[in-house]
Scaffold this motif. Structure first.
Motif, PDB file in Angstrom:
ATOM      1  N   PRO A 112      29.803  16.987  20.566  1.00 37.76           N
ATOM      2  CA  PRO A 112      30.657  15.471  20.600  1.00 37.76           C
ATOM      3  C   PRO A 112      29.372  14.571  20.984  1.00 37.76           C
ATOM      4  CG  PRO A 112      31.997  16.944  21.684  1.00 37.76           C
ATOM      5  CD  PRO A 112      30.610  17.953  21.302  1.00 37.76           C
TER       6      PRO A 112
ATOM      7  N   MET B  58      33.548  20.448  27.611  1.00 37.79           N
ATOM      8  CA  MET B  58      33.601  19.584  26.341  1.00 37.79           C
ATOM      9  C   MET B  58      34.540  18.380  26.215  1.00 37.79           C
ATOM     10  SD  MET B  58      34.290  21.299  22.711  1.00 37.79           S
ATOM     11  CE  MET B  58      33.783  22.877  23.199  1.00 37.79           C
ATOM     12  N   ALA B  59      35.859  18.312  26.938  1.00 33.80           N
ATOM     13  CA  ALA B  59      36.630  17.247  26.797  1.00 33.80           C
ATOM     14  C   ALA B  59      35.977  16.082  27.774  1.00 33.80           C
ATOM     15  CB  ALA B  59      37.844  17.453  27.613  1.00 33.80           C
TER      16      ALA B  59
ATOM     17  N   HIS C 210      28.848  11.310  18.055  1.00 31.65           N
ATOM     18  CA  HIS C 210      29.014  10.172  18.538  1.00 31.65           C
ATOM     19  C   HIS C 210      27.767   9.182  18.746  1.00 31.65           C
ATOM     20  CE1 HIS C 210      33.357   9.842  18.882  1.00 31.65           C
ATOM     21  NE2 HIS C 210      33.447  10.979  19.357  1.00 31.65           N
TER      22      HIS C 210
ATOM     23  N   ARG D 111      38.349   9.175  19.434  1.00 28.70           N
ATOM     24  CA  ARG D 111      38.387  10.660  19.779  1.00 28.70           C
ATOM     25  C   ARG D 111      37.154  11.114  20.573  1.00 28.70           C
ATOM     26  NH1 ARG D 111      40.757  13.078  14.012  1.00 28.70           N
ATOM     27  NH2 ARG D 111      42.937  12.311  14.460  1.00 28.70           N
ATOM     28  N   TRP D 112      37.231  11.997  21.613  1.00 23.24           N
ATOM     29  CA  TRP D 112      36.273  12.379  22.677  1.00 23.24           C
ATOM     30  C   TRP D 112      35.709  11.120  23.487  1.00 23.24           C
ATOM     31  CZ3 TRP D 112      36.187  17.202  23.112  1.00 23.24           C
ATOM     32  CH2 TRP D 112      36.579  18.077  22.210  1.00 23.24           C
TER      33      TRP D 112
ATOM     34  N   PRO E 262      35.444  10.259  28.616  1.00 18.65           N
ATOM     35  CA  PRO E 262      36.470   9.588  28.138  1.00 18.65           C
ATOM     36  C   PRO E 262      37.286   8.973  29.434  1.00 18.65           C
ATOM     37  CG  PRO E 262      36.883  11.759  28.304  1.00 18.65           C
ATOM     38  CD  PRO E 262      35.638  11.601  28.500  1.00 18.65           C
TER      39      PRO E 262
ATOM     40  N   SER F 269      40.256  12.542  25.006  1.00 18.43           N
ATOM     41  CA  SER F 269      39.752  13.615  24.587  1.00 18.43           C
ATOM     42  C   SER F 269      40.889  14.797  24.883  1.00 18.43           C
ATOM     43  CB  SER F 269      38.536  14.287  25.074  1.00 18.43           C
ATOM     44  OG  SER F 269      38.631  14.354  26.530  1.00 18.43           O
TER      45      SER F 269
ATOM     46  N   CYS G 238      31.858  12.993  26.681  1.00 18.84           N
ATOM     47  CA  CYS G 238      31.746  11.689  26.215  1.00 18.84           C
ATOM     48  C   CYS G 238      32.223  10.776  27.309  1.00 18.84           C
ATOM     49  CB  CYS G 238      32.418  11.270  24.878  1.00 18.84           C
ATOM     50  SG  CYS G 238      31.339  12.170  23.533  1.00 18.84           S
TER      51      CYS G 238
END
Length: 322
Positions: free
Chosen positions: A114, A163-164, A118, A86-87, A169, A91, A167
């Protein structure tokens, strides 16, 4: 190469009145760097499907089937592995940013969270990265010190997108990301999503009730009804020449620029989707279908190819009449 493969996904909610099937045997594929839109009325199972992709459903939900992300089954992951995916692997951008953001934390801290969870950055680096992400989605880095209530609806939605992306994704699931926005801001957010997906080679699953928005944004389009995919194919083809009567009804419900007849009298669809707890026998759309046959009340047509890469679940288009 497929980044996401959904195979015979079924989701059933437990309730005091018994089991309520919300998603009934969905099969979908999303290639790396590709964009899939999922359309349908409220109650057709779109958001349940979106949440199921990352196992974000409540404890009352029972899932079966397979959700393969880069070949690894999300439904079979242990908690530690799921938390890592997740993330970082995939995400989600939720609808209604005001309800998804924490009202008592500054938005920069929420974007950085996030990265910290992580272990991808130290606190100072995460805060700096939050400012970079805000600029990437069209907001000044200085807005990182703001609280959610100090931003407009469109700005909050940009924060959710930032935010999505935090990381890096490979897949983003966007669940009705523009529903609460006015049409001008909606267009800005859609263009922003398109640009970021293209620049970063991210795959996108976008949920909406608006077929026109999905046709303009996505490569392929899946239409859901009563928990099933009833049509799936190239986005413009499904929008302009839907094979399933429900797909045609969704497309016709929106006036089209340059078509005075549709602007003055957009066609709707009477009635509502069936209660998931007690769907009608046969094709679930037949009680509302303007071209239903007798066999539609007893036969459930499978998704079958009606053109290269275009599938429909209708006896009138697949030749599966009883």
């Amino acid at each position: 190469m497929s980044l996401l493969e959904v195979r015979d996904l079924r989701v059933t909610y437990g309730s005091g009145a018994g089991a309520v099937p919300a998603v009934r045997g969905v099969d979908l594929t999303v290639g790396a760097g590709r964009k899939l839109g999922i359309a349908g009325e409220s109650g057709c199972g779109k958001s349940t499907l979106a949440l199921a992709l990352l196992r974000l459903l409540p404890a009352s939900a029972r899932l079966s089937g397979r959700v393969l992300l880069d070949g690894e089954d999300v439904l079979a992951m242990k908690w530690g592995r799921l938390r890592a995916v997740r993330w970082a692997g995939a995400s989600i951008v939720f609808q209604g940013a005001m309800h998804s953001l924490n009202a008592v934390h500054r938005i920069g801290d929420q974007i950085a969270e996030p990265l910290l969870v992580h272990g991808m950055a130290a606190p100072a680096t995460a805060r700096r990265r939050a400012g970079e992400l805000l600029e990437q989605v069209g907001l000044p880095a200085a807005r990182a010190t703001a609280y959610p209530h100090e931003l407009s609806g469109g700005q909050r939605q940009r924060v959710m997108i930032a935010m999505a992306l935090a990381c890096d994704p490979r897949l983003i699931v966007a669940d009705e990301p523009t529903t609460a926005l006015d049409v001008m801001v909606q267009a800005q957010i859609l263009r922003l999503i398109e640009r970021l997906v293209a620049e970063q080679d991210i795959s996108l699953v976008m949920i909406s009730h608006d077929l026109a928005v999905l046709a303009d944004t996505c490569d392929r389009l899946a239409v859901m009804y009563a928990g099933r995919v009833v049509e799936e194919g190239p986005a413009r083809q499904v929008y302009d020449a839907a094979a399933h009567p429900y797909g045609r009804a969704l497309s016709a419900a929106f006036p089209r620029i340059g078509d005075p007849a549709s602007r003055r009298a957009p066609r709707g669809l009477p009635g509502d989707p069936p209660d998931p707890a007690s769907p009608p026998p046969g094709c679930p759309f037949h009680p509302r279908c303007p071209v239903a046959l007798e066999t539609c009340a007893t036969a459930v047509p499978p998704l079958a190819e009606v053109a290269p890469g275009h599938r429909s679940a209708c006896v009138l288009t697949t030749g599966t009449r009883a």
